[in-house]
Design an enzyme around this catalytic site. Structure first.
Site, PDB file in Angstrom:
ATOM      1  N   GLY A  12       0.828  -1.213   0.000  1.00  0.00           N
ATOM      2  CA  GLY A  12       0.000   0.000   0.000  1.00  0.00           C
ATOM      3  C   GLY A  12       0.851   1.247   0.000  1.00  0.00           C
ATOM      4  O   GLY A  12       0.614   2.178   0.773  1.00  0.00           O
ATOM      5  N   SER A  14       1.165   3.328  -2.553  1.00  0.00           N
ATOM      6  CA  SER A  14       0.750   4.285  -3.584  1.00  0.00           C
ATOM      7  C   SER A  14       0.158   5.558  -3.001  1.00  0.00           C
ATOM      8  O   SER A  14       0.157   6.601  -3.665  1.00  0.00           O
ATOM      9  CB  SER A  14      -0.284   3.618  -4.504  1.00  0.00           C
ATOM     10  OG  SER A  14      -1.265   2.952  -3.734  1.00  0.00           O
ATOM     11  N   ARG A  15      -0.356   5.458  -1.781  1.00  0.00           N
ATOM     12  CA  ARG A  15      -1.042   6.626  -1.196  1.00  0.00           C
ATOM     13  C   ARG A  15      -0.804   6.664   0.310  1.00  0.00           C
ATOM     14  O   ARG A  15      -0.303   5.708   0.900  1.00  0.00           O
ATOM     15  CB  ARG A  15      -2.555   6.537  -1.441  1.00  0.00           C
ATOM     16  CG  ARG A  15      -2.932   6.684  -2.881  1.00  0.00           C
ATOM     17  CD  ARG A  15      -4.437   6.663  -3.063  1.00  0.00           C
ATOM     18  NE  ARG A  15      -5.016   5.330  -2.973  1.00  0.00           N
ATOM     19  CZ  ARG A  15      -6.124   5.029  -2.313  1.00  0.00           C
ATOM     20  NH1 ARG A  15      -6.773   5.973  -1.665  1.00  0.00           N
ATOM     21  NH2 ARG A  15      -6.581   3.800  -2.291  1.00  0.00           N
ATOM     22  N   ASP A  63      -2.965  -7.703  -4.160  1.00  0.00           N
ATOM     23  CA  ASP A  63      -4.237  -7.689  -3.432  1.00  0.00           C
ATOM     24  C   ASP A  63      -3.982  -8.370  -2.104  1.00  0.00           C
ATOM     25  O   ASP A  63      -3.909  -9.603  -2.023  1.00  0.00           O
ATOM     26  CB  ASP A  63      -5.334  -8.415  -4.219  1.00  0.00           C
ATOM     27  CG  ASP A  63      -6.668  -8.375  -3.469  1.00  0.00           C
ATOM     28  OD1 ASP A  63      -6.703  -7.838  -2.325  1.00  0.00           O
ATOM     29  OD2 ASP A  63      -7.664  -8.875  -4.002  1.00  0.00           O
ATOM     30  N   ASN A  96       1.436  -2.465   5.543  1.00  0.00           N
ATOM     31  CA  ASN A  96       0.677  -1.228   5.721  1.00  0.00           C
ATOM     32  C   ASN A  96      -0.656  -1.220   4.974  1.00  0.00           C
ATOM     33  O   ASN A  96      -1.595  -0.543   5.395  1.00  0.00           O
ATOM     34  CB  ASN A  96       1.561  -0.063   5.228  1.00  0.00           C
ATOM     35  CG  ASN A  96       0.771   1.186   4.934  1.00  0.00           C
ATOM     36  OD1 ASN A  96       0.437   1.941   5.844  1.00  0.00           O
ATOM     37  ND2 ASN A  96       0.456   1.421   3.656  1.00  0.00           N
ATOM     38  N   SER A 146      -3.575   0.350  14.877  1.00  0.00           N
ATOM     39  CA  SER A 146      -4.325   1.594  14.998  1.00  0.00           C
ATOM     40  C   SER A 146      -4.556   1.891  16.471  1.00  0.00           C
ATOM     41  O   SER A 146      -4.662   0.962  17.290  1.00  0.00           O
ATOM     42  CB  SER A 146      -5.681   1.437  14.298  1.00  0.00           C
ATOM     43  OG  SER A 146      -6.555   2.494  14.683  1.00  0.00           O
ATOM     44  N   TYR A 159     -12.991  -3.682  12.291  1.00  0.00           N
ATOM     45  CA  TYR A 159     -11.670  -3.150  11.913  1.00  0.00           C
ATOM     46  C   TYR A 159     -10.693  -3.228  13.082  1.00  0.00           C
ATOM     47  O   TYR A 159      -9.561  -3.712  12.950  1.00  0.00           O
ATOM     48  CB  TYR A 159     -11.843  -1.701  11.439  1.00  0.00           C
ATOM     49  CG  TYR A 159     -10.560  -0.943  11.224  1.00  0.00           C
ATOM     50  CD1 TYR A 159      -9.819  -1.113  10.055  1.00  0.00           C
ATOM     51  CD2 TYR A 159     -10.097  -0.035  12.179  1.00  0.00           C
ATOM     52  CE1 TYR A 159      -8.636  -0.404   9.858  1.00  0.00           C
ATOM     53  CE2 TYR A 159      -8.927   0.675  11.989  1.00  0.00           C
ATOM     54  CZ  TYR A 159      -8.203   0.491  10.826  1.00  0.00           C
ATOM     55  OH  TYR A 159      -7.032   1.198  10.634  1.00  0.00           O
ATOM     56  N   LYS A 163      -7.027  -5.245  13.921  1.00  0.00           N
ATOM     57  CA  LYS A 163      -5.794  -4.571  14.354  1.00  0.00           C
ATOM     58  C   LYS A 163      -5.313  -5.153  15.691  1.00  0.00           C
ATOM     59  O   LYS A 163      -4.110  -5.293  15.911  1.00  0.00           O
ATOM     60  CB  LYS A 163      -6.021  -3.061  14.462  1.00  0.00           C
ATOM     61  CG  LYS A 163      -6.272  -2.368  13.114  1.00  0.00           C
ATOM     62  CD  LYS A 163      -5.137  -2.589  12.140  1.00  0.00           C
ATOM     63  CE  LYS A 163      -5.141  -1.574  10.993  1.00  0.00           C
ATOM     64  NZ  LYS A 163      -4.105  -1.873   9.986  1.00  0.00           N
ATOM     65  N   ILE A 192      -5.286   9.875  11.086  1.00  0.00           N
ATOM     66  CA  ILE A 192      -4.407  10.653  10.218  1.00  0.00           C
ATOM     67  C   ILE A 192      -5.174  11.109   8.973  1.00  0.00           C
ATOM     68  O   ILE A 192      -5.998  10.354   8.431  1.00  0.00           O
ATOM     69  CB  ILE A 192      -3.187   9.803   9.757  1.00  0.00           C
ATOM     70  CG1 ILE A 192      -2.566   9.028  10.926  1.00  0.00           C
ATOM     71  CG2 ILE A 192      -2.160  10.697   9.065  1.00  0.00           C
ATOM     72  CD1 ILE A 192      -1.901   9.857  11.973  1.00  0.00           C
TER      73      ILE A 192
HETATM   74  P1  NDP Z   1      -5.077   5.045   2.324  1.00  0.00           P
HETATM   75  O1  NDP Z   1      -6.509   4.760   2.033  1.00  0.00           O
HETATM   76  O2  NDP Z   1      -4.577   6.440   2.185  1.00  0.00           O
HETATM   77  O3  NDP Z   1      -4.135   4.083   1.433  1.00  0.00           O
HETATM   78  C1  NDP Z   1      -4.400   2.718   1.417  1.00  0.00           C
HETATM   79  C2  NDP Z   1      -3.309   1.987   0.678  1.00  0.00           C
HETATM   80  O4  NDP Z   1      -3.565   0.572   0.777  1.00  0.00           O
HETATM   81  C3  NDP Z   1      -3.237   2.311  -0.800  1.00  0.00           C
HETATM   82  O5  NDP Z   1      -1.897   2.250  -1.228  1.00  0.00           O
HETATM   83  C4  NDP Z   1      -4.060   1.191  -1.430  1.00  0.00           C
HETATM   84  O6  NDP Z   1      -3.691   0.881  -2.778  1.00  0.00           O
HETATM   85  C5  NDP Z   1      -3.715   0.028  -0.536  1.00  0.00           C
HETATM   86  N1  NDP Z   1      -4.749  -1.002  -0.512  1.00  0.00           N
HETATM   87  C6  NDP Z   1      -6.072  -0.857  -0.260  1.00  0.00           C
HETATM   88  N2  NDP Z   1      -6.707  -2.043  -0.360  1.00  0.00           N
HETATM   89  C7  NDP Z   1      -5.762  -2.953  -0.682  1.00  0.00           C
HETATM   90  C8  NDP Z   1      -5.779  -4.346  -0.935  1.00  0.00           C
HETATM   91  N3  NDP Z   1      -6.917  -5.070  -0.912  1.00  0.00           N
HETATM   92  N4  NDP Z   1      -4.618  -4.962  -1.249  1.00  0.00           N
HETATM   93  C9  NDP Z   1      -3.468  -4.261  -1.289  1.00  0.00           C
HETATM   94  N5  NDP Z   1      -3.378  -2.941  -1.084  1.00  0.00           N
HETATM   95  C10 NDP Z   1      -4.523  -2.295  -0.772  1.00  0.00           C
HETATM   96  O7  NDP Z   1      -4.858   4.511   3.831  1.00  0.00           O
HETATM   97  P2  NDP Z   1      -3.790   4.963   4.939  1.00  0.00           P
HETATM   98  O8  NDP Z   1      -2.503   5.253   4.305  1.00  0.00           O
HETATM   99  O9  NDP Z   1      -4.403   5.985   5.810  1.00  0.00           O
HETATM  100  O10 NDP Z   1      -3.680   3.627   5.818  1.00  0.00           O
HETATM  101  C11 NDP Z   1      -2.547   2.784   5.769  1.00  0.00           C
HETATM  102  C12 NDP Z   1      -2.579   1.838   6.950  1.00  0.00           C
HETATM  103  O11 NDP Z   1      -2.595   2.581   8.157  1.00  0.00           O
HETATM  104  C13 NDP Z   1      -3.785   0.897   6.990  1.00  0.00           C
HETATM  105  O12 NDP Z   1      -3.380  -0.374   7.443  1.00  0.00           O
HETATM  106  C14 NDP Z   1      -4.691   1.550   8.032  1.00  0.00           C
HETATM  107  O13 NDP Z   1      -5.520   0.612   8.640  1.00  0.00           O
HETATM  108  C15 NDP Z   1      -3.661   2.127   8.982  1.00  0.00           C
HETATM  109  N6  NDP Z   1      -4.137   3.239   9.798  1.00  0.00           N
HETATM  110  C16 NDP Z   1      -4.596   4.387   9.224  1.00  0.00           C
HETATM  111  C17 NDP Z   1      -5.050   5.427  10.014  1.00  0.00           C
HETATM  112  C18 NDP Z   1      -5.587   6.696   9.436  1.00  0.00           C
HETATM  113  O14 NDP Z   1      -6.265   7.424  10.176  1.00  0.00           O
HETATM  114  N7  NDP Z   1      -5.314   7.024   8.184  1.00  0.00           N
HETATM  115  C19 NDP Z   1      -5.032   5.318  11.485  1.00  0.00           C
HETATM  116  C20 NDP Z   1      -4.483   4.083  11.980  1.00  0.00           C
HETATM  117  C21 NDP Z   1      -4.073   3.094  11.154  1.00  0.00           C
HETATM  118  P3  NDP Z   1      -4.372   1.690  -4.051  1.00  0.00           P
HETATM  119  O15 NDP Z   1      -3.833   3.098  -3.979  1.00  0.00           O
HETATM  120  O16 NDP Z   1      -3.906   0.973  -5.270  1.00  0.00           O
HETATM  121  O17 NDP Z   1      -5.838   1.643  -3.837  1.00  0.00           O
END
Ligand code: NDP
Length: 254
Positions: A12, A14-15, A63, A96, A146, A159, A163, A192
């Site tokens: 993950g 990419s974003r 995936d 992640n 989380s 969720y 975690k 975040i």
């Molecule tokens: P984003 O939604 O910004 O990014 C999610 C990332 O995960 C993207 O790169 C996406 O790929 C990838 N992804 C989504 N679904 C899948 C899948 N089925 N298989 C593989 N990759 C996947 O999320 P965050 O960066 O905010 O979150 C990252 C991690 O941090 C997660 O585990 C989340 O639970 C955890 N977290 C986030 C918090 C927050 O408030 N943001 C707080 C606490 C924990 P693509 O771009 O191709 O869709």
């Protein structure tokens, strides 16, 4: 200790937090393999940014919710390591990738539960297992949890349960991989401002205000609050931290 360039694999990337961690690692001189699920263009843009910093990077599709695909994914990682780095191991794994589903306990469906368990818990478990032969001895693994696994916020029962599972899994992984010098820790971010959960913390003013009010440092988190911490945490200066959960939240719900 090796003086070879360290290589990190971030799921993950990419974003959001994964992207930020990838860029932060590159700033610290680490090369990166990052995965995307559907947004290839975003992943390619991260590679371009990393290359602009003089580091090497590559993307792979993953995936995390499809354990049957992990064997082929591990083969792709192996091929990429050989082609880009002439290596057969990488050093750091950041589990992640993830999604959020906000739904009251009473209304959470089996499909929602299955999607969360597959991506977060089963994915982290079996992806890491598949990648073990490719992780260098002396390496380091970070699993993303989380704050919601410590405190309760209605709507996150499924969720947060995943975690919580990751936090237990982290301790077992640390225990069972220690003989290879691989340390395993949990990083637990607070809320975040990313695309996560439809971007609610970033885009919904009321949610953002509530998070800020519950946070000792008085604001919601930003990707820049997390990525550099992960990058530094993976570094040699933290080599004796193992099997721990570290919350990175500005002090939420203390
Ligand atoms: P984003 O939604 O910004 O990014 C999610 C990332 O995960 C993207 O790169 C996406 O790929 C990838 N992804 C989504 N679904 C899948 C899948 N089925 N298989 C593989 N990759 C996947 O999320 P965050 O960066 O905010 O979150 C990252 C991690 O941090 C997660 O585990 C989340 O639970 C955890 N977290 C986030 C918090 C927050 O408030 N943001 C707080 C606490 C924990 P693509 O771009 O191709 O869709």
């Amino acid at each position: 200790m090796t003086t070879e360039t360290r290589i990190a694999l971030i799921t993950g990337g990419s974003r959001g937090l994964g992207r930020n961690a990838a860029l932060s690692l590159a700033q610290r001189g680490v090369d990166v393999i990052l995965t995307y699920h559907s947004r290839r263009a975003e992943a390619d843009a991260v590679v371009t940014e990393i290359e602009a910093q003089g580091r090497k990077a590559a993307t792979l599709q993953l995936d995390a919710g499809n354990a049957a695909s992990f064997e082929a994914f591990a083969a792709a990682v192996k091929k990429t390591l050989a082609a880009v780095w002439s290596r057969d191991r990488f050093d750091f794994l950041v589990n992640n990738a993830g999604i959020g589903i906000h739904m009251p306990f009473a209304e959470t469906t089996e499909d929602m539960f299955d999607e969360l368990v597959n991506i977060h818990l089963k994915g982290t478990f079996f992806l890491t297992q598949r990648l073990l032969p490719l992780i260098a001895d002396g390496g380091s693994i970070v699993n993303l949890s989380s704050g919601l696994a410590r405190f309760t916020t209605p709507g996150f029962s499924a969720y947060a349960a995943m975690k919580g599972g990751i936090e237990v899994l982290t301790r077992y992984m640390a225990k069972e991989l220690g003989h290879r010098g691989i340390r395993v820790n949990t990083i637990a971010p607070g809320a975040i401002e990313t695309d996560f959960g439809g971007g609610v913390v970033r885009d919904n003013a009321e949610s953002n205000r509530q998070v800020a009010a519950a946070t000792a440092l008085g604001r919601a988190g930003l990707p820049d609050d997390i990525g550099p911490m992960i990058a530094a945490f993976l570094g040699e200066e933290n080599r004796w931290v193992n099997g721990q959960r570290i919350e990175v939240s500005g002090g939420v719900n203390l």
